[in-house]
Design a protein around this motif. Structure first.
Motif, PDB file in Angstrom:
ATOM      1  N   LEU A  82       0.908  -1.171   0.088  1.00 28.39           N
ATOM      2  CA  LEU A  82       0.203   0.047  -0.031  1.00 28.39           C
ATOM      3  C   LEU A  82       0.665   1.323  -0.128  1.00 28.39           C
ATOM      4  CD1 LEU A  82      -2.904  -1.243   2.460  1.00 28.39           C
ATOM      5  CD2 LEU A  82      -2.807  -0.961   0.095  1.00 28.39           C
ATOM      6  N   GLN A  83       1.979   1.164   0.751  1.00 28.92           N
ATOM      7  CA  GLN A  83       2.955   2.426   0.881  1.00 28.92           C
ATOM      8  C   GLN A  83       3.483   2.643  -0.679  1.00 28.92           C
ATOM      9  OE1 GLN A  83       6.012   2.016   3.598  1.00 28.92           O
ATOM     10  NE2 GLN A  83       5.874   4.344   4.146  1.00 28.92           N
ATOM     11  N   GLN A  84       3.877   1.699  -1.331  1.00 32.92           N
ATOM     12  CA  GLN A  84       4.117   1.657  -2.612  1.00 32.92           C
ATOM     13  C   GLN A  84       3.400   2.610  -3.580  1.00 32.92           C
ATOM     14  OE1 GLN A  84       6.001  -1.825  -4.488  1.00 32.92           O
ATOM     15  NE2 GLN A  84       7.850  -1.915  -3.210  1.00 32.92           N
ATOM     16  N   LYS A  85       2.046   2.062  -3.230  1.00 30.14           N
ATOM     17  CA  LYS A  85       1.217   2.883  -4.230  1.00 30.14           C
ATOM     18  C   LYS A  85       1.026   4.366  -4.268  1.00 30.14           C
ATOM     19  CE  LYS A  85      -0.310  -0.856  -6.235  1.00 30.14           C
ATOM     20  NZ  LYS A  85      -0.037  -1.166  -7.728  1.00 30.14           N
ATOM     21  N   LEU A  86       1.505   4.826  -2.973  1.00 32.46           N
ATOM     22  CA  LEU A  86       1.542   6.016  -2.722  1.00 32.46           C
ATOM     23  C   LEU A  86       2.469   6.880  -3.089  1.00 32.46           C
ATOM     24  CD1 LEU A  86       0.258   6.185   0.898  1.00 32.46           C
ATOM     25  CD2 LEU A  86      -1.217   6.799  -1.053  1.00 32.46           C
ATOM     26  N   ASN A  87       3.721   6.012  -3.496  1.00 33.00           N
ATOM     27  CA  ASN A  87       4.916   6.572  -3.953  1.00 33.00           C
ATOM     28  C   ASN A  87       5.021   6.932  -5.479  1.00 33.00           C
ATOM     29  OD1 ASN A  87       5.938   6.467  -1.417  1.00 33.00           O
ATOM     30  ND2 ASN A  87       6.925   4.482  -1.730  1.00 33.00           N
ATOM     31  N   PRO A  88       5.651   7.596  -6.065  1.00 27.66           N
ATOM     32  CA  PRO A  88       5.859   7.844  -7.514  1.00 27.66           C
ATOM     33  C   PRO A  88       6.471   6.463  -8.062  1.00 27.66           C
ATOM     34  CG  PRO A  88       7.391   9.169  -6.405  1.00 27.66           C
ATOM     35  CD  PRO A  88       6.486   8.653  -5.255  1.00 27.66           C
ATOM     36  N   ALA A  89       5.829   6.050  -9.191  1.00 26.11           N
ATOM     37  CA  ALA A  89       6.543   4.788  -9.925  1.00 26.11           C
ATOM     38  C   ALA A  89       7.414   5.045 -10.683  1.00 26.11           C
ATOM     39  CB  ALA A  89       5.263   4.156 -10.769  1.00 26.11           C
ATOM     40  N   PRO A  90       8.536   4.260 -10.561  1.00 26.64           N
ATOM     41  CA  PRO A  90       9.808   4.623 -11.494  1.00 26.64           C
ATOM     42  C   PRO A  90       9.379   4.441 -12.945  1.00 26.64           C
ATOM     43  CG  PRO A  90      10.170   2.795  -9.562  1.00 26.64           C
ATOM     44  CD  PRO A  90       8.551   2.916  -9.885  1.00 26.64           C
ATOM     45  N   PRO A  91      10.011   5.329 -13.533  1.00 25.97           N
ATOM     46  CA  PRO A  91       9.735   5.427 -15.004  1.00 25.97           C
ATOM     47  C   PRO A  91      10.392   4.170 -15.754  1.00 25.97           C
ATOM     48  CG  PRO A  91      11.521   6.959 -14.403  1.00 25.97           C
ATOM     49  CD  PRO A  91      10.942   6.478 -13.039  1.00 25.97           C
ATOM     50  N   ASP A  92      11.229   3.492 -15.200  1.00 26.90           N
ATOM     51  CA  ASP A  92      11.894   2.423 -15.676  1.00 26.90           C
ATOM     52  C   ASP A  92      11.052   1.248 -15.468  1.00 26.90           C
ATOM     53  OD1 ASP A  92      13.406   0.382 -16.878  1.00 26.90           O
ATOM     54  OD2 ASP A  92      15.309   0.718 -15.950  1.00 26.90           O
ATOM     55  N   PRO A  93      10.425   0.471 -16.625  1.00 28.59           N
ATOM     56  CA  PRO A  93       9.579  -0.563 -16.102  1.00 28.59           C
ATOM     57  C   PRO A  93      10.371  -1.757 -15.169  1.00 28.59           C
ATOM     58  CG  PRO A  93       9.445  -0.017 -18.400  1.00 28.59           C
ATOM     59  CD  PRO A  93      10.447   0.562 -17.859  1.00 28.59           C
ATOM     60  N   MET A  94      11.495  -2.056 -15.634  1.00 31.94           N
ATOM     61  CA  MET A  94      12.389  -3.059 -14.856  1.00 31.94           C
ATOM     62  C   MET A  94      12.504  -2.661 -13.576  1.00 31.94           C
ATOM     63  SD  MET A  94      13.880  -5.888 -14.720  1.00 31.94           S
ATOM     64  CE  MET A  94      14.091  -6.285 -16.692  1.00 31.94           C
ATOM     65  N   GLN A  95      12.706  -1.666 -13.078  1.00 32.85           N
ATOM     66  CA  GLN A  95      12.814  -0.983 -11.620  1.00 32.85           C
ATOM     67  C   GLN A  95      11.490  -1.198 -11.084  1.00 32.85           C
ATOM     68  OE1 GLN A  95      14.440   2.703 -10.904  1.00 32.85           O
ATOM     69  NE2 GLN A  95      16.150   2.367 -12.282  1.00 32.85           N
ATOM     70  N   ALA A  96      10.285  -0.930 -11.831  1.00 38.84           N
ATOM     71  CA  ALA A  96       9.000  -0.996 -11.384  1.00 38.84           C
ATOM     72  C   ALA A  96       8.715  -2.403 -10.949  1.00 38.84           C
ATOM     73  CB  ALA A  96       7.995  -0.245 -12.172  1.00 38.84           C
ATOM     74  N   LYS A  97       8.985  -3.217 -11.640  1.00 40.03           N
ATOM     75  CA  LYS A  97       8.824  -4.676 -11.587  1.00 40.03           C
ATOM     76  C   LYS A  97       9.432  -5.211 -10.277  1.00 40.03           C
ATOM     77  CE  LYS A  97       8.218  -8.738 -14.455  1.00 40.03           C
ATOM     78  NZ  LYS A  97       8.537  -9.477 -15.707  1.00 40.03           N
ATOM     79  N   ILE A  98      10.901  -4.782  -9.972  1.00 40.21           N
ATOM     80  CA  ILE A  98      11.489  -5.258  -9.054  1.00 40.21           C
ATOM     81  C   ILE A  98      10.772  -4.723  -7.655  1.00 40.21           C
ATOM     82  CG2 ILE A  98      13.882  -4.957  -7.867  1.00 40.21           C
ATOM     83  CD1 ILE A  98      15.030  -4.918 -10.659  1.00 40.21           C
ATOM     84  N   MET A  99      10.462  -3.390  -8.014  1.00 41.21           N
ATOM     85  CA  MET A  99       9.918  -2.674  -6.618  1.00 41.21           C
ATOM     86  C   MET A  99       8.481  -3.502  -6.241  1.00 41.21           C
ATOM     87  SD  MET A  99      12.010  -0.154  -5.655  1.00 41.21           S
ATOM     88  CE  MET A  99      10.734   1.078  -4.922  1.00 41.21           C
ATOM     89  N   SER A 100       7.678  -4.017  -7.232  1.00 42.36           N
ATOM     90  CA  SER A 100       6.519  -4.788  -6.863  1.00 42.36           C
ATOM     91  C   SER A 100       6.813  -6.056  -6.186  1.00 42.36           C
ATOM     92  CB  SER A 100       5.707  -4.949  -8.213  1.00 42.36           C
ATOM     93  OG  SER A 100       6.516  -5.797  -9.137  1.00 42.36           O
ATOM     94  N   PHE A 101       8.028  -6.599  -6.516  1.00 45.71           N
ATOM     95  CA  PHE A 101       8.344  -7.740  -5.811  1.00 45.71           C
ATOM     96  C   PHE A 101       8.739  -7.728  -4.174  1.00 45.71           C
ATOM     97  CE2 PHE A 101       7.906  -9.777 -10.101  1.00 45.71           C
ATOM     98  CZ  PHE A 101       7.310 -10.791  -9.741  1.00 45.71           C
ATOM     99  N   LEU A 102       9.319  -6.263  -3.915  1.00 43.21           N
ATOM    100  CA  LEU A 102       9.915  -6.198  -2.728  1.00 43.21           C
ATOM    101  C   LEU A 102       9.160  -6.502  -1.574  1.00 43.21           C
ATOM    102  CD1 LEU A 102      12.327  -3.227  -3.344  1.00 43.21           C
ATOM    103  CD2 LEU A 102      12.964  -5.589  -3.000  1.00 43.21           C
ATOM    104  N   PRO A 103       7.818  -6.335  -1.456  1.00 47.43           N
ATOM    105  CA  PRO A 103       7.093  -6.317  -0.246  1.00 47.43           C
ATOM    106  C   PRO A 103       6.772  -7.796  -0.067  1.00 47.43           C
ATOM    107  CG  PRO A 103       5.775  -4.887  -1.691  1.00 47.43           C
ATOM    108  CD  PRO A 103       6.880  -5.180  -2.442  1.00 47.43           C
TER     109      PRO A 103
END
Length: 557
Positions: free
Chosen positions: A494-515
């Protein structure tokens, strides 16, 4: 700049992994070993105990007076009498061998091996070869047969001593007499509500010639058979020495193997420490003793002290006194025993944060009486202290989130030209007066407090088997049903949803797995630490949501 937040998350994940490995290595495995030993019926010592650790070479190792500055040559293997003296107080359950009056076994009355095994008490000292740990003492004299070592048999008036319900102290005497009339009384004096007790060796010279000798005290321990994990932080098991000159120093078994320590000092102490518990000898203040360490067999070592030589004229007597501590690493109790003894509660390299954290937690707990609620209140206080800093950071993140469409447009315009895209992004940040690193500050602030709190929860015995509510019966071990780790993972999502998404799709994918990654690793952390992180995340989400909503509504207006 967009990589900074990812790098911080990965750094925190790495630190968390190391802490997880350390926790498995230094809490879970030793606890499983102890529980296994206790559950196999080794919790009480039978009256007749077979000899353990005695060898032919040990028999020839007769104590003698050493030259000044050199450790006494004393054997580590205690000759065992077969019948132990049972001493019971409100805090300790001891078995003392009349041979040497050696403390051969010690159970701690107020500490059980597990929440679901309340009647099986923690055994700190033992002659079990798998967990060998005893406390020895004796006298050394150049006159053969005029001073009892830990190999000589003492007599006692009873085989069992108990502290009565209406008694404040208990005295247990062991007596030895030489052929020419030198009488030695080894006296243990226990007091109610204390794990510390006095040990005095009283020499009465009833002979016709002067007596000369010194006293030694030593802790003998076998090296635990536990694998070392790759984590950089671990709970230390081994020797510890405190002196006013060198302060607190730890000695690995390899150090003892090499003959360390080897020094003279006043007003210090020696100890063998492990997770949550320790045993220590504290010489009397003002007495200059020699501190020594050495190997005494295969994977067995001693850490000891000996006094200067004393001479007792015929018809006179003298007493060698000191304090013994066998018990938990309770800061308050240790501070009352000897200067620096509380340093055995080892907070690692973040002691400057961990000590205040423990003090604050202790103060809060005096009101709540529950360590779970104490952690929650402590987390709220931490958030209050850093409220303005977090507010600034969340504003920066909310503004960056507002710029999301413009950043995406830049990506579409410049494609794979990352250099030009970075330059354009920095121009936007400068124009909008946004610090792209501002959103990382809350994480940077939390990491040292997180690690310091980890050590507080790991080292402080007060947290051991402390319940919170419902299914959480021990905040020092993992959540048995993984409820808190799941909540923590959801809160991170939920906290990630409040943060600005990384413009790089690979970074965004990695961040989505961190929780999920953090949720898995935190599943094996002490539930008290996960509780702190959950409450922190919930408070952060609430604060960040309010700030983000205000900024987005202001932008629409």
């Amino acid at each position: 700049m967009d990589n900074i937040r990812l790098y911080l998350f990965m750094a925190l994940a790495f630190v968390t992994l190391l802490l997880w490995e350390a926790w498995q290595q230094d809490y879970v495995l030793p606890q499983q070993q102890t529980a296994a030993q206790e559950s196999t019926g080794q919790t009480t010592t039978p009256v007749d105990v077979p000899a353990a650790g005695a060898t032919d070479s040990a028999k020839a190792d007769v104590p003698v007076v050493a030259a000044p500055g050199q450790p006494p040559v004393v054997s580590a293997a205690a000759t065992q009498s077969g019948k132990l003296v049972h001493v019971v107080t409100d805090t300790l359950d001891l078995r003392i061998d009349p041979v040497g009056a050696t403390i051969a076994e010690a159970h701690l009355q107020d500490y059980s091996v597990a929440v679901d095994q309340p009647n099986i008490k923690v055994r700190l000292l033992s002659r079990d070869p798998k967990d060998f740990f005893i406390a020895q003492s004796g006298l050394l004299s150049s006159d053969k047969g005029r001073a009892p070592t830990h190999k000589d048999r003492f007599s006692t008036s009873a085989t069992e001593y108990r502290l009565g319900d209406n008694d404040d102290s208990l005295q247990v005497d062991f007596v030895w007499t030489s052929a020419d009339g030198v009488k030695v009384t080894k006296r243990y004096t226990f007091k109610r509500d204390q794990h510390a007790f006095t040990l005095e060796e009283i020499v009465e010279n009833n002979s016709n010639t002067a007596w000369s000798g010194r006293e030694y005290r030593q802790l003998q321990r076998g090296e635990p058979e536990v694998k070392k994990g790759p984590g950089m932080m671990y709970t230390f098991t081994g020797g510890a020495v405190y002196t006013p000159e060198d302060k607190y120093r730890k000695y690995k078994f390899s150090n003892l193997e090499e003959g360390e320590p080897n020094l003279d000092a006043k007003d210090g102490w020696i100890a063998m420490i492990q997770h949550y518990f320790l045993a220590a000898f504290v010489p009397p203040r003002g007495e200059k003793d020699h501190y020594y360490g050495k190997p005494v067999g295969e994977k067995r070592y001693v850490l000891g002290t000996y006094t200067p030589v004393r001479t007792v004229a015929p018809g006179q007597k003298t007493g060698f006194a000191g304090t013994v501590f066998i018990g938990p690493k309770s800061v308050k109790e240790l501070q009352g025993v000897a200067e620096g003894l509380d340093l055995t509660v080892d907070y690692g390299w973040l002691v400057v944060l961990a000590k205040p954290i423990h003090w604050i937690l202790d103060q809060i707990n005096t009101f709540t009486g529950n360590w779970g609620w104490t952690i929650i209140i402590f987390t709220i206080l931490i958030k209050a202290v850093f409220f303005k800093l977090s507010e600034t950071s969340y504003r920066s993140m909310a503004n960056m989130r507002k710029l999301g469409p413009r950043i995406q447009a830049l990506k579409d315009r410049y494609g794979d030209d990352k250099q030009r895209m970075q330059q354009a992004m920095m121009e936007i940040y400068k124009k909008e007066k946004i610090n792209p690193l501002g959103g990382c500050l809350p994480m940077l602030v939390q990491i040292p407090f997180f690690i310091a709190l980890y050590w507080v929860l790991l080292e402080n015995v007060e947290m051991r088997q402390a319940p919170w509510i419902l299914w959480i019966r021990d905040l020092s071990i993992k959540d048995p049903y993984f409820v808190l780790p799941v909540i923590m993972a959801v809160s991170m999502f939920l906290q990630q949803k409040l943060n600005p998404a990384p413009p790089d799709p690979m970074q965004a994918k990695i961040m989505s797995f961190l929780p999920l990654v953090f949720g898995f690793m935190f599943a094996f952390f002490p539930s008290g630490l996960v509780l702190y992180w959950v409450v922190n995340n919930v408070l952060s989400i609430a604060q960040q949501w309010v700030i983000t909503r205000r900024i987005e509504q202001g932008a629409k207006a």
